[in-house]
Design an enzyme around this catalytic site. Structure first.
Site, mmCIF file in Angstrom:
data_model
loop_
_atom_site.group_PDB
_atom_site.id
_atom_site.type_symbol
_atom_site.label_atom_id
_atom_site.label_comp_id
_atom_site.label_asym_id
_atom_site.label_seq_id
_atom_site.Cartn_x
_atom_site.Cartn_y
_atom_site.Cartn_z
ATOM 1 N N LYS A 140 -41.874 -50.306 30.302
ATOM 2 C CA LYS A 140 -41.400 -51.377 29.854
ATOM 3 C C LYS A 140 -39.981 -50.996 30.509
ATOM 4 O O LYS A 140 -39.635 -52.258 31.068
ATOM 5 C CB LYS A 140 -41.559 -51.582 28.665
ATOM 6 C CG LYS A 140 -42.226 -52.127 28.182
ATOM 7 C CD LYS A 140 -42.071 -52.837 26.472
ATOM 8 C CE LYS A 140 -43.151 -53.240 25.587
ATOM 9 N NZ LYS A 140 -43.881 -54.849 25.797
ATOM 10 N N HIS B 262 -55.551 -55.963 25.667
ATOM 11 C CA HIS B 262 -54.743 -56.519 25.102
ATOM 12 C C HIS B 262 -54.133 -54.961 25.679
ATOM 13 O O HIS B 262 -52.703 -55.191 26.285
ATOM 14 C CB HIS B 262 -54.025 -56.069 23.943
ATOM 15 C CG HIS B 262 -53.843 -57.736 22.774
ATOM 16 N ND1 HIS B 262 -53.615 -58.834 23.191
ATOM 17 C CD2 HIS B 262 -54.527 -57.620 22.292
ATOM 18 C CE1 HIS B 262 -54.134 -59.889 22.564
ATOM 19 N NE2 HIS B 262 -54.796 -59.114 22.161
ATOM 20 N N THR C 196 -45.337 -62.026 26.424
ATOM 21 C CA THR C 196 -44.953 -62.831 26.231
ATOM 22 C C THR C 196 -42.915 -63.303 25.528
ATOM 23 O O THR C 196 -43.381 -64.992 25.548
ATOM 24 C CB THR C 196 -45.987 -63.808 24.764
ATOM 25 O OG1 THR C 196 -45.181 -62.134 23.711
ATOM 26 C CG2 THR C 196 -47.281 -63.676 24.605
ATOM 27 N N LYS D 25 -38.081 -56.464 23.493
ATOM 28 C CA LYS D 25 -39.563 -56.025 23.269
ATOM 29 C C LYS D 25 -39.059 -54.203 22.875
ATOM 30 O O LYS D 25 -38.613 -54.248 22.807
ATOM 31 C CB LYS D 25 -39.531 -55.903 25.132
ATOM 32 C CG LYS D 25 -39.312 -55.037 25.825
ATOM 33 C CD LYS D 25 -40.142 -55.408 27.209
ATOM 34 C CE LYS D 25 -39.123 -56.662 27.488
ATOM 35 N NZ LYS D 25 -40.794 -57.600 28.140
ATOM 36 N N ARG D 26 -40.404 -54.084 23.004
ATOM 37 C CA ARG D 26 -40.793 -52.492 21.752
ATOM 38 C C ARG D 26 -39.801 -51.975 23.417
ATOM 39 O O ARG D 26 -39.869 -51.963 24.721
ATOM 40 C CB ARG D 26 -41.931 -52.281 22.193
ATOM 41 C CG ARG D 26 -42.318 -52.580 20.835
ATOM 42 C CD ARG D 26 -41.952 -52.680 19.615
ATOM 43 N NE ARG D 26 -42.810 -51.065 18.777
ATOM 44 C CZ ARG D 26 -42.901 -50.903 18.017
ATOM 45 N NH1 ARG D 26 -43.569 -51.754 16.818
ATOM 46 N NH2 ARG D 26 -44.071 -48.964 18.014
ATOM 47 N N LYS E 267 -41.131 -67.694 26.290
ATOM 48 C CA LYS E 267 -40.594 -67.529 25.500
ATOM 49 C C LYS E 267 -38.592 -67.811 26.386
ATOM 50 O O LYS E 267 -37.854 -69.065 26.422
ATOM 51 C CB LYS E 267 -39.641 -67.191 24.268
ATOM 52 C CG LYS E 267 -40.882 -66.809 23.474
ATOM 53 C CD LYS E 267 -41.198 -65.487 22.599
ATOM 54 C CE LYS E 267 -42.274 -65.433 22.312
ATOM 55 N NZ LYS E 267 -42.564 -63.779 21.138
HETATM 56 N N1 GPQ Z 1 -49.506 -55.227 22.616
HETATM 57 CL CL1 GPQ Z 1 -52.860 -52.453 23.294
HETATM 58 C C1 GPQ Z 1 -49.050 -54.831 22.111
HETATM 59 O O1 GPQ Z 1 -48.254 -55.765 22.135
HETATM 60 N N2 GPQ Z 1 -49.364 -54.455 21.006
HETATM 61 C C2 GPQ Z 1 -50.627 -53.054 21.788
HETATM 62 O O2 GPQ Z 1 -50.952 -52.422 20.893
HETATM 63 C C3 GPQ Z 1 -51.541 -53.326 23.055
HETATM 64 C C4 GPQ Z 1 -50.880 -54.587 23.521
HETATM 65 C C5 GPQ Z 1 -49.135 -56.604 24.240
HETATM 66 C C6 GPQ Z 1 -48.706 -56.473 25.547
HETATM 67 O O3 GPQ Z 1 -48.180 -54.700 25.733
HETATM 68 C C7 GPQ Z 1 -48.428 -57.550 26.181
HETATM 69 O O4 GPQ Z 1 -48.304 -57.275 27.217
HETATM 70 C C8 GPQ Z 1 -49.179 -58.448 25.413
HETATM 71 O O5 GPQ Z 1 -47.959 -59.368 25.945
HETATM 72 C C9 GPQ Z 1 -48.861 -59.053 24.776
HETATM 73 O O6 GPQ Z 1 -49.870 -57.804 23.627
HETATM 74 C C10 GPQ Z 1 -50.350 -59.622 23.944
HETATM 75 O O7 GPQ Z 1 -51.552 -60.266 24.145
#
Ligand code: GPQ
Length: 820
Positions: free
Chosen positions: A566, A370, A668, A560-561, A672
């Site tokens: 970001k 990820h 994701t 988002k976080r 949405k």
């Molecule tokens: N992602 Cl490695 C997270 O939400 N937490 C994590 O620890 C890691 C990845 C996210 C990623 O930043 C997004 O781009 C993806 O859409 C999401 O995972 C699902 O794949």
């Protein structure tokens, strides 16, 4: 094949679910399960009673699903994830069972409002962000496309912290989702397993006659007990199980110690065990790196594998066919230790030989990566790993020997071999969990096409060269049930009325909406629904923050976080630049805009917390400046979670997806928003690329450097200072912030943040800033031309069906799991 233990017992007849029957059931649950007289029941009691009545309807489908998987000997899919960000479940279950109206009517006949009690359900936040939410969407989608699947994770007592803002700073408070009980879950004391830590490894039997084997004698043991939550698929077709593990001690209290007066020592073991599953690490895309985290990872991996093997053996009596009947997906590297644990269980416990065990493991496992951020890749110091998991350390070395031998046979040079090794020898020796997951899996997938391509070129370049058939792309998806039907019921109803019901079972059919994009009557209704959703969002903001918003302004949303990559910072700096322009050219016909932010920062991530404070500082000044005349408002909504997203996503006009290209694996949230008719402003990063391909480049606003350009620019030696110097807007905005215009009480508060942009700017905010600001003015132009804007929003909804998690899951099922 062994026989099921219970045969030919009749199933209870399915329950009737018309409103009067449901109402009677709810009252029955209230009275006999909760012990409350309906006349004095509180809203929360009604919620619990309703969930119990609905849960009973789920059980019929659940048992059918389990039985048919068993009888037809279907392959089972196991999704191992340290995070499941599920949110509320009641509306989801009711809606997927097709009982929304019946439940509403039943409750109304009892004088209870469904929407009111639904709001009281705890938002289960057993995850941080996208990774955890993806796992939750996948659970629902696997049930919807009829894949026999189990999710395995941890039943954290405290999920992701609750965020409050104290004078604009993030404060973290414990989250207690279980405080009022959890009527969804079934405790399964009978499904308990011992999980060990530490201790020694002995060899028993004789090495020479082939009876020799290793026995791990853990120094410490805890019990993992299962709690099951049923997950209902669309139309109740299938109900799968989310099985979460909770830790408990073998001896809850050491009575000898207690009686001898050592009251604390008597409970030490108990506390230690319970600490294991107490809290979710609030780390998102950066490893927690603490011993407790490795313990959590091993604890849930081991319990899950023991459960999987028990279920398989009970049905098939043999483990040689394990990979034909079992697919295990590793959600990131968090469960990567499962590779070593499965090999251990197969060899040491079930007495298969090592080579056979290793092949079976690889045929069972798939690994989803990820992130490419190098600092996010998990690794553990060898001394820690060895002390906690001595037998697994041996297995890692044994596997590493095989892999390195293969690399040497393929004539890899030493540098490549070093990068492939499961052991990082560059400094303090560490076990590389990404490499372990890779070599232990037959499939390694990225979560968007771009991310997958970059995986092959960067982190896994050498492993890809050694095993060229393993890396594949599976672009993420979202469940259209939660993210359209449930969160945006009016839009859902309009779509249904316009193109019929086919899209409800195949989201790709949303494309039939395309031809209505220029139909004024349809567009008027579509945009009226958007406006109504903006009113709802405005009401939420008024209630929570006392800020009034104009629902006719452009609602520009970034949720988002909080992470530097970001680039929430770029967004807020752009707000400062816009503020400056509005004040210096008050007579231009500015498009009124509300910039909404929400998101949590990891408690230890100081830069991210500084960004939250900056956003709030800027908001206070701009929102209170009469010269702005309400043309620009900034809002930071605290405590972002799934439920808040369900209000913010439908109420957005513009979706901010502005990460530095190459850094967001997929995203994701971007999907949405598009599904709910927002336009995206974004870089060519992650799944934004595929959103552009689906919705068409004229219906999305793309700006900035590509991933390739980011790479080249870095390689050439990027100098942010000269870029800043050449951008008047950016220079002024940065100067305003660092001179304390937005922090008069502490003028240097944001100096460090700005200095990091001036001196290093790793995330290349400066390099993309002018393109971003120009893109925002393009957005203004389109928004002012209402027919053009609305046509684009309709086309976003029409072309987002491909991002249904059903599509993603079908790809996993056919290409990775060979199941379903
Ligand atoms: N992602 Cl490695 C997270 O939400 N937490 C994590 O620890 C890691 C990845 C996210 C990623 O930043 C997004 O781009 C993806 O859409 C999401 O995972 C699902 O794949």
């Amino acid at each position: 094949m062994s026989q099921p233990q219970t045969v030919d017992l009749p199933l209870a007849p399915p329950r009737r679910s018309d409103a009067p029957v449901l109402a009677a059931d709810i009252v029955e649950r209230l009275t006999y399960r909760i012990g409350k007289d309906p006349r004095v029941a509180e809203r929360h009691d009604w919620l619990s009673a309703t969930i119990l009545a609905i849960r009973d309807r789920v059980i019929d489908h659940w048992m059918d699903s389990t039985r048919s998987t068993y009888e037809q000997e279907h392959k089972r899919v196991y999704y191992l994830s340290l995070e499941f960000l599920i949110g509320r479940l009641m509306r989801d279950a009711v809606s997927n069972l097709g009982l929304l109206e019946e439940t509403r009517d039943a409750l109304a006949s009892l004088g209870v409002d469904l929407d009111v009690i639904a709001e009281l359900e705890a938002d289960a936040a057993l995850g941080n962000g996208g990774l955890g939410r993806l796992a939750a969407c996948f659970m629902e989608a696997m049930a919807s496309v009829d894949i026999p699947a189990y999710g395995y994770g941890i039943r954290y007592v405290n999920g992701l912290f609750r965020q409050e803002l104290h004078d604009g700073w993030q404060a973290e408070l414990p989250e207690t989702w279980l405080a009022d009980g959890n009527p969804w879950e079934f405790p399964r004391r009978e499904s308990s397993y011992e999980v060990g830590f530490g201790g020694t490894v002995d060899t028993v039997g004789s090495e020479t006659d082939g009876t020799g084997r290793c026995v791990w004698r853990p120094g410490e043991r805890v019990i993992a007990t299962a709690f099951d939550t049923p997950i209902v698929g669309w139309r109740g077709k299938r109900v799968n199980t989310l099985r979460l593990w909770s830790a408990r001690p073998i001896d809850p209290i050491l009575l000898d110690a207690f009686n001898a007066g050592d009251h604390i020592g008597a409970l030490a073991e108990s506390n230690r065990a319970e600490t294991l599953t107490r809290v979710l690490y609030p780390a998102d895309a950066n490893p927690a790196g603490q011993e407790l985290r490795l313990r959590q990872e091993f604890f849930f991996s081991s319990a899950s594998l023991q459960d999987i093997l028990r279920r398989h053996l009970q049905q098939y009596d043999s483990l040689t066919n394990l990979a034909d009947k079992v697919a295990i997906q590793l959600n990131d590297t968090h469960p990567a230790v499962a590779v070593a644990e499965l090999v251990r269980l197969l060899t040491d416990v079930h007495r298969l030989d090592f080579a056979a065990s290793w092949h079976i493991a690889r045929d069972c496992f798939g690994y989803t990566n990820h992130t490419l951020l190098p600092e996010a890749l998990e690794s553990w110091p060898i001394p820690l790993f060895e002390r906690l998991l001595p037998r697994h350390m041996q297995i890692v070395y044994a596997v590493n020997a095989i892999v390195l031998r293969e690399a040497r046979a393929a004539h890899f040079d030493e540098a490549s071999i070093r990068s492939i090794s499961l052991i990082d020898e560059s400094g303090e020796r560490r076990v590389r969990m990404g490499n372990l997951a890779f070599v232990g899996s037959h499939s390694i997938n990225g979560v968007s096409q771009l991310h997958t391509d970059l995986m092959k070129e960067t982190v896994f370049a050498n492993l890809h060269r050694l095993y060229p058939d393993r890396i594949n792309a599976k672009t993420n998806g979202i469940t259209p049930r939660r993210w359209l039907m449930q969160c945006n019921p009016d839009l859902f109803a309009l779509v249904r009325e316009t193109i019929g019901d086919a899209f409800m079972d195949d989201a790709a059919k949303l494309v039939d909406l395309d031809r209505f994009a220029d139909d004024p009557a349809f567009v008027e209704r579509f945009s009226a629904i958007k406006r109504e959703n903006k009113v709802k969002l405005s009401n939420l903001v008024a209630r929570r923050l006392g800020i009034r918003l104009d629902p006719d302004a452009l609602f520009d949303v970034q949720i988002k976080r909080i992470h530097e990559y970001k680039r929430q910072m770029m967004n807020i700096v752009e707000a400062v630049a816009l503020y400056d322009q509005i004040r210096s050219q008050p007579d231009r016909d500015w498009v009124p805009r509300v910039k909404l932010f929400a998101g949590k920062a990891a408690p230890s991530y100081l830069a991210a917390k500084g960004i939250i404070k900056l956003i709030n500082d800027v908001a206070r000044v701009i929102n209170n400046d009469p010269a702005v005349r309400g043309l620009l408002k900034i809002v930071f909504v605290p405590n972002y979670n799934v439920s808040l997203a369900e209000v913010m996503v439908p109420g957005a006009d513009l979706s901010e997806q502005i990460s530095t290209a190459g850094m967001e694996a997929s995203g994701t949230g971007n999907m949405k928003f598009a599904l709910n008719g927002a336009l995206t402003i974004g870089t060519l990063d992650g799944a934004n690329v595929e959103i552009r391909d689906q919705v068409g480049r004229e219906n999305i606003v793309i700006f900035g450097m590509t991933a390739e350009e980011v790479g080249t620019r870095r390689a050439e030696g990027y100098d942010p200072a000269s870029v800043i110097e050449n951008s008047r807007e950016l220079s002024q905005a940065l100067m305003a912030i660092e001179s304390g215009v937005f922090s008069p009480d502490d003028r240097t508060r944001h100096a460090d943040l700005i200095r990091s942009v001036r001196e290093r700017d790793w995330f290349m905010l400066a390099a993309d800033f002018d393109a971003y600001a120009a893109a925002q003015r393009r957005v203004d132009g389109i928004f002012a031309d209402k027919p053009a804007w609305h046509a684009k929003t309709v086309r976003n909804t029409a072309h987002s069906g491909w991002f249904s998690a059903d599509r993603t899951i079908r790809e996993y099922a056919s290409e990775i799991w060979r199941a379903g």
